[in-house]
Design a protein around this motif. Structure first.
Motif, PDB file in Angstrom:
ATOM      1  N   LYS A   1      25.420 -21.901  -3.293  1.00  0.00           N
ATOM      2  CA  LYS A   1      25.258 -21.153  -2.052  1.00  0.00           C
ATOM      3  C   LYS A   1      23.768 -20.888  -1.821  1.00  0.00           C
ATOM      4  CE  LYS A   1      26.617 -16.869   0.295  1.00  0.00           C
ATOM      5  NZ  LYS A   1      27.350 -15.584   0.167  1.00  0.00           N
ATOM      6  N   ILE A   2      23.288 -21.230  -0.633  1.00  0.00           N
ATOM      7  CA  ILE A   2      21.881 -21.010  -0.292  1.00  0.00           C
ATOM      8  C   ILE A   2      21.778 -19.790   0.616  1.00  0.00           C
ATOM      9  CG2 ILE A   2      19.822 -22.002   0.767  1.00  0.00           C
ATOM     10  CD1 ILE A   2      20.729 -23.402  -1.804  1.00  0.00           C
ATOM     11  N   VAL A   3      20.961 -18.839   0.224  1.00  0.00           N
ATOM     12  CA  VAL A   3      20.806 -17.603   0.989  1.00  0.00           C
ATOM     13  C   VAL A   3      19.354 -17.477   1.453  1.00  0.00           C
ATOM     14  CG1 VAL A   3      20.964 -15.084   0.946  1.00  0.00           C
ATOM     15  CG2 VAL A   3      22.635 -16.468  -0.299  1.00  0.00           C
ATOM     16  N   GLY A   4      19.176 -17.311   2.748  1.00  0.00           N
ATOM     17  CA  GLY A   4      17.851 -17.058   3.312  1.00  0.00           C
ATOM     18  C   GLY A   4      17.644 -15.574   3.513  1.00  0.00           C
ATOM     19  N   ILE A   5      16.490 -15.075   3.099  1.00  0.00           N
ATOM     20  CA  ILE A   5      16.186 -13.647   3.184  1.00  0.00           C
ATOM     21  C   ILE A   5      15.060 -13.435   4.200  1.00  0.00           C
ATOM     22  CG2 ILE A   5      15.418 -11.603   1.914  1.00  0.00           C
ATOM     23  CD1 ILE A   5      18.176 -12.661   1.093  1.00  0.00           C
ATOM     24  N   PRO A   6      15.235 -12.474   5.135  1.00  0.00           N
ATOM     25  CA  PRO A   6      14.207 -12.225   6.151  1.00  0.00           C
ATOM     26  C   PRO A   6      12.827 -11.973   5.554  1.00  0.00           C
ATOM     27  CG  PRO A   6      16.222 -11.052   6.712  1.00  0.00           C
ATOM     28  CD  PRO A   6      16.428 -11.631   5.345  1.00  0.00           C
ATOM     29  N   THR A   7      11.820 -12.359   6.297  1.00  0.00           N
ATOM     30  CA  THR A   7      10.428 -12.274   5.858  1.00  0.00           C
ATOM     31  C   THR A   7       9.985 -10.824   5.635  1.00  0.00           C
ATOM     32  OG1 THR A   7       9.952 -14.274   7.133  1.00  0.00           O
ATOM     33  CG2 THR A   7       8.067 -12.929   6.473  1.00  0.00           C
ATOM     34  N   VAL A   8       9.292 -10.594   4.550  1.00  0.00           N
ATOM     35  CA  VAL A   8       8.691  -9.286   4.276  1.00  0.00           C
ATOM     36  C   VAL A   8       7.278  -9.293   4.848  1.00  0.00           C
ATOM     37  CG1 VAL A   8       7.987  -7.656   2.486  1.00  0.00           C
ATOM     38  CG2 VAL A   8      10.062  -9.033   2.184  1.00  0.00           C
ATOM     39  N   ARG A   9       6.915  -8.211   5.541  1.00  0.00           N
ATOM     40  CA  ARG A   9       5.616  -8.136   6.224  1.00  0.00           C
ATOM     41  C   ARG A   9       4.837  -6.904   5.768  1.00  0.00           C
ATOM     42  NH1 ARG A   9       5.714 -11.802  10.201  1.00  0.00           N
ATOM     43  NH2 ARG A   9       7.771 -12.664  10.683  1.00  0.00           N
ATOM     44  N   ASN A  10       3.517  -6.995   5.914  1.00  0.00           N
ATOM     45  CA  ASN A  10       2.708  -5.807   5.627  1.00  0.00           C
ATOM     46  C   ASN A  10       2.735  -4.872   6.825  1.00  0.00           C
ATOM     47  OD1 ASN A  10       0.829  -6.710   7.528  1.00  0.00           O
ATOM     48  ND2 ASN A  10      -0.706  -7.316   6.029  1.00  0.00           N
ATOM     49  N   GLN A  11       2.014  -3.760   6.749  1.00  0.00           N
ATOM     50  CA  GLN A  11       2.088  -2.750   7.809  1.00  0.00           C
ATOM     51  C   GLN A  11       1.561  -3.249   9.151  1.00  0.00           C
ATOM     52  OE1 GLN A  11      -0.238   0.528   6.390  1.00  0.00           O
ATOM     53  NE2 GLN A  11      -2.199  -0.573   6.517  1.00  0.00           N
ATOM     54  N   ASP A  12       0.762  -4.320   9.139  1.00  0.00           N
ATOM     55  CA  ASP A  12       0.250  -4.898  10.384  1.00  0.00           C
ATOM     56  C   ASP A  12       1.135  -6.015  10.929  1.00  0.00           C
ATOM     57  OD1 ASP A  12      -2.024  -3.253  10.493  1.00  0.00           O
ATOM     58  OD2 ASP A  12      -3.097  -4.544   9.090  1.00  0.00           O
TER      59      ASP A  12
END
Length: 283
Positions: free
Chosen positions: A171-182
């Motif tokens: 099973k392949i799971v994509g995880i939403p992008t983590v971003r910095n405060q900007d």
């Protein structure tokens, strides 16, 4: 946490876990572990008995030797972060373990069409390097589930296609992008940016948001949206190096049947090339 470098040792450990019917999750990385990786690891930890993180700077997916020699390597720090986040096994093979007969003699795993559009145009050979090493990791580890970040969205689409085509029971799971405060997507490449460049690079996300707004709220013209987005990037100190709006599933042009659009952007700041992705719901 076990630290394994040799394929035979990995095989022997995995045999024990499989006999115990342990579920295995894999998070493949090239190291320089940051909070984006740790988000994948946190989710994987909650959904498996055994969590394996691979750290391998794969030479096959780099266009030239200079790029791979400049890739940030922080193995000691990576080890501490993985241990702290309850990873069961850190797999850090040498190049001669993964490619014992050299790169030129290595069998290639290639996903046609998808590997040669968009990013594939800018980075020839990159995706076949990715799919070759991921298929090797899948064959070695045989995880039940594998986690990938959505920032490298074309890569995620290609890996999903490879899994289907090659009959991997994973099973392949994509995880939403983590971003910095900007709003800048976390990436190993960010380490190359100074404080000013990090602020400038945050405009990549702002431009994606602009493109999404245009797509949703205005009778859209894809060509015009991309043209305007390129102008905005240049005004904000970024050099566009690939912008696209396409169908999320096929990476082809949007049609009346498209349920979601994928906004894919790439831009350079100095010698550093950054990519990002945003999903836009159309229906």
């Amino acid at each position: 946490m076990l630290i394994v470098k040799k394929l035979l040792k990995l095989k022997n450990i995995l045999e024990i876990w499989r006999k115990e019917n342990k579920s295995i999750a894999l998070v493949p990385t090239m190291g320089n572990i940051h909070d984006g990786h740790l988000k994948l690891i946190s989710i994987a930890r909650k959904n498996s008995d055994i969590l394996i993180v691979s750290v391998f700077v794969n030479p096959m997916q780099f266009e030239n030797i200079k790029d791979i020699s400049n890739y940030p390597r922080t193995l000691n720090e990576d080890c501490q972060k993985l241990k702290k986040n309850l990873v069961n096994l850190m797999f850090i093979p040498e190049i001669n373990e993964m490619y014992p007969y050299g790169l030129t003699n290595q069998t290639i795993v290639n996903v046609p069409k998808l590997s040669y559009i968009l990013e594939g145009i800018h980075r020839p050979g990159h995706f076949q390097g990715v799919t070759t090493i991921i298929s090797k990791l899948f064959n070695l580890i045989k995880p039940n589930i594998a986690y990938f970040g959505e920032k490298d969205f074309q890569q995620l689409v290609i890996i999903r296609k490879m899994v289907i085509d090659m009959n991997f029971d994973i099973k392949i799971v994509g995880i939403p992008t983590v971003r910095n405060q900007d709003g800048l997507a976390l990436s190993s490449r960010n380490i190359k940016l100074n404080e000013y460049e990090l602020k400038v690079a945050a405009n990549l996300n702002k431009v994606m948001n602009y493109m999404a707004h245009q797509l949703i709220n205005i009778e859209f013209n894809i060509h015009q949206i991309i043209k305007k987005a390129k102008i905005i990037l240049v005004k904000n100190g970024l050099q566009p190096d690939g912008l696209a709006i396409c169908d999320e599933l096929t990476l082809k042009k949007l049609t009346t049947d498209s349920k979601n659009a994928a906004i894919l952007v790439a831009a350079k700041i100095g010698n550093t090339r950054l990519i990002d992705y945003k999903k836009v719901k159309l229906q």
